[in-house]
Design an enzyme around this catalytic site. Structure first.
Site, PDB file in Angstrom:
ATOM      1  N   ASP A  55       0.837  -1.201   0.000  1.00 55.97           N
ATOM      2  CA  ASP A  55       0.000   0.000   0.000  1.00 55.97           C
ATOM      3  C   ASP A  55       0.876   1.257   0.000  1.00 55.97           C
ATOM      4  O   ASP A  55       2.016   1.227   0.463  1.00 55.97           O
ATOM      5  CB  ASP A  55      -0.908  -0.033   1.238  1.00 55.97           C
ATOM      6  N   HIS A 104       2.735   3.640  -8.801  1.00 58.48           N
ATOM      7  CA  HIS A 104       2.672   2.213  -9.147  1.00 58.48           C
ATOM      8  C   HIS A 104       3.943   1.791  -9.889  1.00 58.48           C
ATOM      9  O   HIS A 104       4.479   0.718  -9.670  1.00 58.48           O
ATOM     10  CB  HIS A 104       1.448   1.907 -10.018  1.00 58.48           C
ATOM     11  N   LEU A 142      11.832 -19.782  -5.158  1.00 59.02           N
ATOM     12  CA  LEU A 142      10.687 -19.040  -4.601  1.00 59.02           C
ATOM     13  C   LEU A 142       9.435 -19.195  -5.468  1.00 59.02           C
ATOM     14  O   LEU A 142       9.515 -19.119  -6.696  1.00 59.02           O
ATOM     15  CB  LEU A 142      11.053 -17.550  -4.541  1.00 59.02           C
TER      16      LEU A 142
HETATM   17  C1  FPP Z   1      -1.810   0.313  -3.388  1.00 58.53           C
HETATM   18  O1  FPP Z   1      -1.399   1.664  -3.442  1.00 58.53           O
HETATM   19  C2  FPP Z   1      -1.258  -0.471  -4.486  1.00 58.53           C
HETATM   20  C3  FPP Z   1      -1.972  -1.013  -5.515  1.00 58.53           C
HETATM   21  C4  FPP Z   1      -3.442  -0.862  -5.613  1.00 58.53           C
HETATM   22  C5  FPP Z   1      -1.343  -1.756  -6.607  1.00 58.53           C
HETATM   23  C6  FPP Z   1      -0.035  -2.423  -6.322  1.00 58.53           C
HETATM   24  C7  FPP Z   1       0.722  -2.504  -7.606  1.00 58.53           C
HETATM   25  C8  FPP Z   1       2.055  -2.431  -7.791  1.00 58.53           C
HETATM   26  C9  FPP Z   1       3.011  -2.352  -6.663  1.00 58.53           C
HETATM   27  C10 FPP Z   1       2.669  -2.416  -9.155  1.00 58.53           C
HETATM   28  C11 FPP Z   1       2.324  -3.519 -10.077  1.00 58.53           C
HETATM   29  C12 FPP Z   1       2.473  -4.861  -9.496  1.00 58.53           C
HETATM   30  C13 FPP Z   1       3.182  -5.895 -10.008  1.00 58.53           C
HETATM   31  C14 FPP Z   1       3.098  -7.226  -9.348  1.00 58.53           C
HETATM   32  C15 FPP Z   1       4.051  -5.767 -11.165  1.00 58.53           C
HETATM   33  P1  FPP Z   1      -2.506   2.797  -3.477  1.00 58.53           P
HETATM   34  O2  FPP Z   1      -2.657   3.239  -4.871  1.00 58.53           O
HETATM   35  O3  FPP Z   1      -3.761   2.315  -2.822  1.00 58.53           O
HETATM   36  O4  FPP Z   1      -1.791   3.892  -2.607  1.00 58.53           O
HETATM   37  P2  FPP Z   1      -2.498   4.976  -1.638  1.00 58.53           P
HETATM   38  O5  FPP Z   1      -3.201   4.203  -0.570  1.00 58.53           O
HETATM   39  O6  FPP Z   1      -1.353   5.761  -1.127  1.00 58.53           O
HETATM   40  O7  FPP Z   1      -3.417   5.789  -2.498  1.00 58.53           O
END
Ligand code: FPP
Length: 231
Positions: free
Chosen positions: A12, A29, A123
């Protein structure tokens, strides 16, 4: 150091990371993918058996279309860029969630990487995509009921092991350590059944800032915990 066999992570804080820099959320992201790469390789080097990453939840479909499209593109690009390298490092890709809901091109890339790495012994990188814990449980119940109707089991035979085997994570050990970045104290519909005795580790670090040293710190803390499993 006592090593967790299975680490699960709620990644997150990408949006907040980007906002702090005056960038669009999607830049967060993109930066988060660098953390994914580093954490995957660290887990593999340390000898962790399974790493489950919450990459996209069933609830994330409510986000703006453009953000969803970019996230799916990033996933595809990530697999295109690193699948050979992961394969050489003996990493095996797996995915859980409603994969049929993913765009065709991302799904194809996912399936071909799973196929390519299926014989690997290192893994297990388990990506949770269009994943929701409640949806997973409902799906398991439906299959189980069908198998009971088909007389594969009697209702009396159903126990925790049988039920677990019907979940998408069937065959994988439950997470020993659940990490959540960016400080929120919630589970957000992640692995509801599987985390009943997982050790929780919540850090204020935002996901794009969560790197090797932070993972080692989390594992160190885990190794000092006394797990009693209610006993
Ligand atoms: C939460 O941050 C994260 C996500 C909804 C997506 C996670 C994706 C990645 C780390 C990149 C792509 C993944 C892979 C496996 C290649 P948020 O957007 O909710 O952050 P915030 O809470 O600060 O708004």
């Amino acid at each position: 150091m006592k090593l967790p066999q299975h680490i699960a992570i709620i990644m997150d804080g990408n949006g907040r990371w980007a906002r702090k820099r005056g960038l669009p959320r999607t830049a967060g992201h993109k930066a988060g993918m660098e953390s994914v790469k580093e954490i995957v390789e660290t887990c593999n080097e340390l000898g962790v058996k399974v790493l489950t990453l919450y990459a996209f939840s069933t609830e994330n479909w409510k986000r703006p279309k453009k953000e969803i499209r970019l996230l799916m593109d990033y996933l595809k690009d990530f697999l295109a860029k690193y699948s050979n390298e992961f394969n050489k490092k003996n990493i095996k890709l797996n995915a859980i969630g409603q994969l049929e809901k993913l765009p065709q091109s991302a799904r194809n890339r996912l399936i071909s990487t799973i196929e390519m790495t299926k014989g690997n012994q290192g893994l297990i990188l388990n990506l949770a995509l269009s994943y929701g814990g409640r949806a997973e449980i409902i799906e398991a119940v439906k299959k189980l009921v069908k198998d009971v109707q088909d007389k594969k089991f009697s209702p009396e035979q159903i126990d925790e092991n049988i039920f677990s085997s019907y979940l998408h994570t069937g065959g994988l050990p439950d997470p020993d350590l659940l990490i959540r970045t960016s400080g929120e104290m919630r589970i957000s519909n992640f692995l509801l059944w599987q985390i009943s005795y997982s050790e929780l580790y919540i850090t204020n670090k935002l996901w794009p800032d969560f790197r090797q040293g932070d993972l080692v710190k989390a594992i160190n803390e885990y190794s000092q915990r006394k797990r009693r499993f209610g006993g």
